[in-house]
Each structure stands twice: as C-alpha cells, then as structure tokens.
Write an enzyme that holds these catalytic residues in place. Structure first.
Site, PDB file in Angstrom:
ATOM      1  N   PHE A 110     -22.485-126.680 -57.977  1.00 57.58           N
ATOM      2  CA  PHE A 110     -22.400-125.317 -58.497  1.00 57.58           C
ATOM      3  C   PHE A 110     -23.480-124.390 -57.960  1.00 57.58           C
ATOM      4  CE2 PHE A 110     -19.689-127.521 -61.505  1.00 57.58           C
ATOM      5  CZ  PHE A 110     -18.631-126.628 -61.606  1.00 57.58           C
ATOM      6  N   GLU A 111     -24.612-124.913 -57.595  1.00 63.82           N
ATOM      7  CA  GLU A 111     -25.652-124.061 -57.035  1.00 63.82           C
ATOM      8  C   GLU A 111     -25.374-123.748 -55.571  1.00 63.82           C
ATOM      9  OE1 GLU A 111     -27.775-122.520 -58.671  1.00 63.82           O
ATOM     10  OE2 GLU A 111     -27.875-123.622 -60.553  1.00 63.82           O
ATOM     11  N   GLY A 112     -24.870-124.763 -54.861  1.00 63.64           N
ATOM     12  CA  GLY A 112     -24.657-124.584 -53.431  1.00 63.64           C
ATOM     13  C   GLY A 112     -25.982-124.323 -52.743  1.00 63.64           C
TER      14      GLY A 112
END
Length: 201
Positions: free
Chosen positions: A61-63
């Site tokens: 989700f952060e990438g």
C-alpha cells in the site's frame, strides 16, 4: 498438536492410569503453555517485531512511488491535502521531507527498516501484555504506520479487552483524509482487518 506423548509420560512417572479429572487438568495446563509460549497463537503475549506478512502489506500500500529515470525517488504530496505532509519512499514523512526531497532507493529501504522497528516498538508498548498473535500484531503495525494512532484508537482498546471482532470492525473507521473517504485507505483498512482476523483464529 497431539498430546498423547505428554499423557503417556505422566502415566509412566506416576506408575498408574490417569483419572478423567487429571487428564482435564493436564490438558488445561498444556493450553496455557501454548497460549503463553508459542508465537502466532492468539492469546500469546504480543510480538515485538513485525513479521513478513505485515511488511508485505505495508509495501503493497505504501509503494515506493515517484521513481525518477535516474532511479532516485522523489517526495509526493499527501492525497488528502494535495501538499503537506510530504511523503517519500515507503511512506516516510516528517522533518526534512519536503516538496523537493529526493532519496536513493537504498535510503528509502533503510528508512523503512528503521521506521518498522520504531512503529513495532510503539505498538508493543500500547498493547502491553494483551494477548496478541503475530498476524494481529502485523495488522496493527500497518495501521499505526499509516495513522500513528495506536495509542488512542478505540481499535487498540477493544483488542486489549479481547474483543477481537470489535477491533477488526474498527479498521474501517480510519479511511478518511481531508474529511472524505479515500478509496486507497478503504482498501488498506480492509486488507489490515482481513490480516487481523486471520490471526484471530
């Protein structure tokens, strides 16, 4: 786990068969030992470090967005405000991270490692001796990594009280930014709740 070897050993030590009451007492003691000593079993003390599934969820989700042609990584604005707080790498924010901040990939990875250690320590402190499995802990670290709210969230209080389903339902309340629901946050909270629930069974 089969407990026959345990019962056989006790029978040999006593030199006689076990009564139904004795079998029940030994079984209860074995349950307590498992709950208190085996990592990842709901009811065991909270872990102190995030596990691989938690790291994978955070990275998902952060990438590591805004990678330039030269391989370095640029800061990007908060999706809710369109500006500050600026974020870089694997979701890093804070002093020194501004609009024009640029890091190498190694710097992003090193910051992630340090942040995971710090956030895991804060989650462990907030949970105290509350029974917690590794997957529950991983989900809570991901939640805290993104929100910074582990110490005052109702989610934490419900978990500490043993209300695991109530805690799982609380994740969905944390999907707002700038006063509106963010689809990315809603997806993340759903993934965290699913991971948390997997650690509850």
């Amino acid at each position: 786990m089969t407990r026959k070897p345990l019962f056989d050993t006790v029978r040999r030590i006593l030199g006689r068969p076990l009564s139904h009451k004795e079998v029940a007492q030994i079984d209860e003691a074995a349950d307590l030992l498992l709950r208190d000593c085996v990592p990842g079993v709901p009811g065991s003390p909270a872990p102190t470090a995030i596990g691989p599934e938690g790291v994978a969820l955070i990275k998902q989700f952060e990438g590591c967005a805004k990678t330039r042609i030269d391989g370095r990584v640029e800061a990007y604005p908060d999706p809710g405000t369109g500006g500050a707080p600026w974020t870089i790498g694997w979701g890093a924010t804070g002093p020194g991270i501004e609009k024009d901040t640029v890091w190498t990939q190694d710097a992003c990875d090193a910051r992630l490692e340090a942040d995971l250690e710090r956030y895991a320590s804060q989650v462990a402190a907030a949970l105290g001796d509350a029974p917690t499995s590794q997957l529950q802990f991983d989900a809570l670290v991901s939640f805290h990594y993104n929100t910074g709210a582990i110490s005052n969230a109702t989610l934490t209080r419900k978990h500490s009280a043993g209300d695991f389903e109530g805690a799982a339902e609380e994740f969905a309340r944390w999907c707002y930014a700038g006063g509106r629901v963010m689809r990315g946050l809603a997806r993340r909270r759903a993934a965290e709740a699913a991971l948390y629930r997997r650690g509850t069974h």
